[in-house]
Design a protein around this motif. Sequence first.
Motif, PDB file in Angstrom:
ATOM      1  N   GLY A  72       0.813  -1.195   0.000  1.00  0.00           N
ATOM      2  CA  GLY A  72       0.000   0.000   0.000  1.00  0.00           C
ATOM      3  C   GLY A  72       0.854   1.255   0.000  1.00  0.00           C
ATOM      4  N   TYR A  73       0.199   2.374   0.132  1.00  0.00           N
ATOM      5  CA  TYR A  73       0.902   3.656   0.158  1.00  0.00           C
ATOM      6  C   TYR A  73       1.652   3.821   1.475  1.00  0.00           C
ATOM      7  N   ASN A  74       2.807   4.479   1.415  1.00  0.00           N
ATOM      8  CA  ASN A  74       3.499   4.847   2.651  1.00  0.00           C
ATOM      9  C   ASN A  74       3.760   6.349   2.722  1.00  0.00           C
ATOM     10  N   GLY A 122      -7.546   9.545  12.848  1.00  0.00           N
ATOM     11  CA  GLY A 122      -8.054   9.549  14.208  1.00  0.00           C
ATOM     12  C   GLY A 122      -8.130   8.152  14.785  1.00  0.00           C
ATOM     13  N   GLY A 123      -8.005   7.144  13.920  1.00  0.00           N
ATOM     14  CA  GLY A 123      -7.971   5.764  14.376  1.00  0.00           C
ATOM     15  C   GLY A 123      -6.542   5.252  14.352  1.00  0.00           C
ATOM     16  N   ASN A 124      -6.365   4.037  13.830  1.00  0.00           N
ATOM     17  CA  ASN A 124      -5.030   3.449  13.788  1.00  0.00           C
ATOM     18  C   ASN A 124      -4.286   3.764  12.497  1.00  0.00           C
ATOM     19  N   ALA A 125      -4.994   4.259  11.474  1.00  0.00           N
ATOM     20  CA  ALA A 125      -4.370   4.513  10.180  1.00  0.00           C
ATOM     21  C   ALA A 125      -3.649   5.861  10.181  1.00  0.00           C
TER      22      ALA A 125
END
Length: 219
Positions: A1-3, A31-34
């Motif tokens: 995925g994107y970094n 705001g979550g884990n991403a």
Amino acid sequence: GYNAFIGNRIDFRLKELWKAQQNLEFVWTTGGNASLFAHILDSHYSAPNTFDWEYAFSGGEGGSAPGALSNPTIVSDPTSPFQPANIAERAAAFAQEMHTRAAWFRTENLLVLHGDDFHYQSARPQFENLDRLMAYLNANASLGVSIRYSTISDYVAAVHTAGITLPCYQEDFYPYAYAAKGPYSVPDPIRSAHTYWTGFYTPRPALKGAVRLAEQSLS
């Protein structure tokens, strides 16, 4: 995925603020884990001013007279019969621009895009001049600039290697306003401080609906 995410169009007032705060690079989180490393271009995605050799002559933008040689060819040969050598002057101007931009970031790395819309239809003058400029800058350490061709991946890796702490950001970047010459100073109503780019959500709904239907058929 994107970094990593490289962006450009954020409200000009926010961009100017983040330059002053060295916040153009940050961790963008939901705001979550991403979360994702993000970089906002400091000076649009154009080549640095006066260093775009695909279009050597000005069309009158930026305060220059139409037809002015606003992107002069870099001449390194002192015996050239066509134009006096100007590489020392041009390299110094480029280095000064890089030092100005460096103050907006927290690491010693700069991401400098070189192009714009519809560019590299005539790529040869771009690369020939860039090669001369790069060779001179890298051979003259007193200018304080080391430059090379790179990729986004290389740049992101260099920033990560620096091991600095980046600010976090959880919002989006709407609405967006663009003032090309600085806060509240642009007479052009298309680029005024109060002209927000929100209309692209609402115009031509029938055409946009047809496009969505066509996309479903093609997929």
